[in-house]
Design an enzyme around this catalytic site. Structure first.
Site, PDB file in Angstrom:
ATOM      1  CB  SER A   1      -8.082  25.331  34.977  1.00  0.00           C
ATOM      2  OG  SER A   1      -6.747  24.917  35.159  1.00  0.00           O
TER       3      SER A   1
ATOM      4  NE  ARG B   1       3.270  23.507  35.931  1.00  0.00           N
ATOM      5  CZ  ARG B   1       4.165  22.651  35.431  1.00  0.00           C
ATOM      6  NH1 ARG B   1       5.198  23.085  34.719  1.00  0.00           N
ATOM      7  NH2 ARG B   1       4.018  21.350  35.615  1.00  0.00           N
TER       8      ARG B   1
ATOM      9  CG  LEU C   1       6.101  25.338  43.950  1.00  0.00           C
ATOM     10  CD1 LEU C   1       6.890  24.145  44.479  1.00  0.00           C
ATOM     11  CD2 LEU C   1       6.774  25.909  42.694  1.00  0.00           C
TER      12      LEU C   1
ATOM     13  CE1 TYR D   1     -10.467  21.836  38.694  1.00  0.00           C
ATOM     14  CE2 TYR D   1      -8.280  21.752  37.695  1.00  0.00           C
ATOM     15  CZ  TYR D   1      -9.326  22.474  38.237  1.00  0.00           C
ATOM     16  OH  TYR D   1      -9.231  23.844  38.313  1.00  0.00           O
TER      17      TYR D   1
ATOM     18  NE  ARG E   1       2.387  17.255  40.302  1.00  0.00           N
ATOM     19  CZ  ARG E   1       1.947  18.419  40.743  1.00  0.00           C
ATOM     20  NH1 ARG E   1       1.571  18.538  42.010  1.00  0.00           N
ATOM     21  NH2 ARG E   1       1.907  19.470  39.958  1.00  0.00           N
TER      22      ARG E   1
ATOM     23  CE  LYS F   1     -12.501  24.343  36.992  1.00  0.00           C
ATOM     24  NZ  LYS F   1     -13.471  25.238  37.643  1.00  0.00           N
TER      25      LYS F   1
ATOM     26  CB  THR G   1      -5.784  21.957  33.992  1.00  0.00           C
ATOM     27  OG1 THR G   1      -5.294  20.643  34.124  1.00  0.00           O
ATOM     28  CG2 THR G   1      -7.283  21.959  34.131  1.00  0.00           C
TER      29      THR G   1
ATOM     30  CE  LYS H   1      -7.913  24.876  45.287  1.00  0.00           C
ATOM     31  NZ  LYS H   1      -7.125  26.070  45.491  1.00  0.00           N
TER      32      LYS H   1
ATOM     33  CG  ASP I   1     -23.914  22.198  47.214  1.00  0.00           C
ATOM     34  OD1 ASP I   1     -23.968  22.181  45.962  1.00  0.00           O
ATOM     35  OD2 ASP I   1     -23.154  21.473  47.866  1.00  0.00           O
TER      36      ASP I   1
END
Ligand code: NAD
Ligand code: UD1
Length: 336
Positions: free
Chosen positions: A123, A229, A198, A147, A289, A151, A125, A83, A57
């Site tokens: 990411s 995307r 997806l 999340y 969403r 990052k 994101t 993630k 870990d």
């Protein structure tokens, strides 16, 4: 020797192949919380040689230090982390612990072992709601979920680290939407439980594991109304890591998008997957969403200029390779 954290995971197993194929030796560490050790046996079957594997870990600093020291590691590619966006809102502390504290412990072990080359998986994101498109690396950063915030915190932490010790070589990679699988069909994405993304969902509908796809909204301001995307073939993404390692010959910290620069809508993905699989993908239109944006697309020009890297594979190839993997492994790594 390169240390790959999260090496048994989806992207990690593909990066491992790229590294072994390029002649690097690899030690992969993973706590297997979202992956299967079998992925690395498949990597060995593909490459003809195996990475060293340690069940570790990243939050266990002593264990990481021991791997760095004993294996003679010179650079770290850090993919280990959690993630799932929804889960991160439900259980944010677990995300801060794994992604932020985990990276702090990893860096601490690296400092002790005097290993100062680090590639970090961030990411797209971190950009949050786009204020302009395509997204270049200077776009404002405003992640909309825990999340994404983990990052961004790690990105900032690594920049502070470099400011304090300028002999570090750090590459921060903002991935767009990885999909597809190795062309052998031996390694691919094997989500535990219901996939969040997806393409694995579409693949599971095609193989009959799920009855239909739910498309989250067809009233976006896009040509067909569904979200767009920047899907990038995971093998192209993995190749990007080699370019980054080459680029890190000089000390510094740099941040780069890894995307294709071209977007595909949800319906285009469904059609491409139907063509690749020869199966029909039943779907229904559902409400949007929460947290979704209409379009998320990279400006990949900085990567092209500085890394001499660009993605090569098409959406059709991505779907064909993902389908090949799904067909050969209907239950992922669990069926071996
Ligand atoms: P994955 O879950 O398949 O791989 C992550 C791996 O890290 C898993 O094998 C998991 O077991 C391991 N891991 C998690 N916590 C750990 C810990 N504390 N110690 C050791 N191992 C640990 O996910 P992936 O899609 O391969 O993603 C790899 C990285 O890329 C992640 O950091 C993710 O946030 C980032 N990323 C992924 C995507 C995507 O769509 N797949 C997009 C952008 C960024
Ligand atoms: C999601 C995450 C993002 C993360 C990225 C890659 C959210 C809000 N965002 O982004 O933080 O970086 O995955 O892991 O979760 N879709 C459907 N039906 C489905 C699944 C998806 O219509 O069952 C649509 C989505 O609405 C979206 C597109 O498909 O328009 C892509 O979705 P997904 O694969 O989850 O990726 P992102 O939305 O980009």
């Amino acid at each position: 020797m390169i240390l790959l954290t999260g090496g048994a995971g989806y992207i990690g197993s593909h990066v491992c192949i790229a590294l072994l194929d390029a002649g690097f030796d690899v030690v992969a560490i993973d706590n297997l919380c979202n992956s299967n050790r079998a992925s690395l046996d498949r990597v060995e079957a593909i490459c003809g040689r195996a990475p060293v594997f340690r069940h570790v870990d990243i939050r266990d600093e002593e264990a990481v230090f021991e791997v760095l020291r004993a294996c003679g590691v010179t650079a770290v590619i850090h993919l280990a982390g959690l993630k799932a966006v929804g889960e991160s809102s439900a259980d944010p502390m677990t995300y801060y612990d794994n992604n932020v504290v985990g990276t702090m412990r990893l860096v601490s072990a690296m400092k002790r072992a005097k290993v100062k080359t680090l590639v970090f998986s961030s990411s797209a994101t971190v950009y949050g709601m786009p204020t302009y498109l395509p997204l270049d690396e200077r776009h404002p950063l405003a992640p909309t979920n825990p999340y994404g915030r983990t990052k961004l915190i790690v990105e900032e932490m690594l920049k502070d680290l470099y400011r304090s010790e300028d002999d570090w070589r750090i590459g921060i990679l903002r991935y767009f939407n990885p999909a597809g699988a190795h062309e052998s069909g031996l390694v691919g994405e094997d989500p535990i439980g219901v996939p969040n993304n997806l393409v694995p969902l579409v693949a599971q509908v095609a193989i009959g594991r799920r009855a239909k796809l739910r498309i989250w909204g067809n009233d976006y301001d896009t040509p067909d109304g569904t979200g767009i995307r920047d899907f990038i073939h995971v093998v192209d993404l993995a190749a990007g890591h080699l370019s980054v390692l080459r680029h890190l010959e000089q000390p510094g910290v740099f941040t780069v998008n890894l995307g294709t620069g071209s977007g595909s809508s949800v319906l285009e993905v469904v059609r491409a997957f139907e063509t690749a699989s020869g199966r029909s993908i039943p779907y229904e239109i559902a409400d949007r969403r929460t947290g979704d944006v209409a379009i998320c697309c990279a400006d990949p020009s900085f990567a092209q200029r500085t890394l001499d890297w660009k993605s090569a594979r098409s959406l059709a190839q991505m779907c064909a390779d993902h389908w090949h993997w799904q067909l050969k492994n209907p239950d992922g790594y669990r069926d071996i």
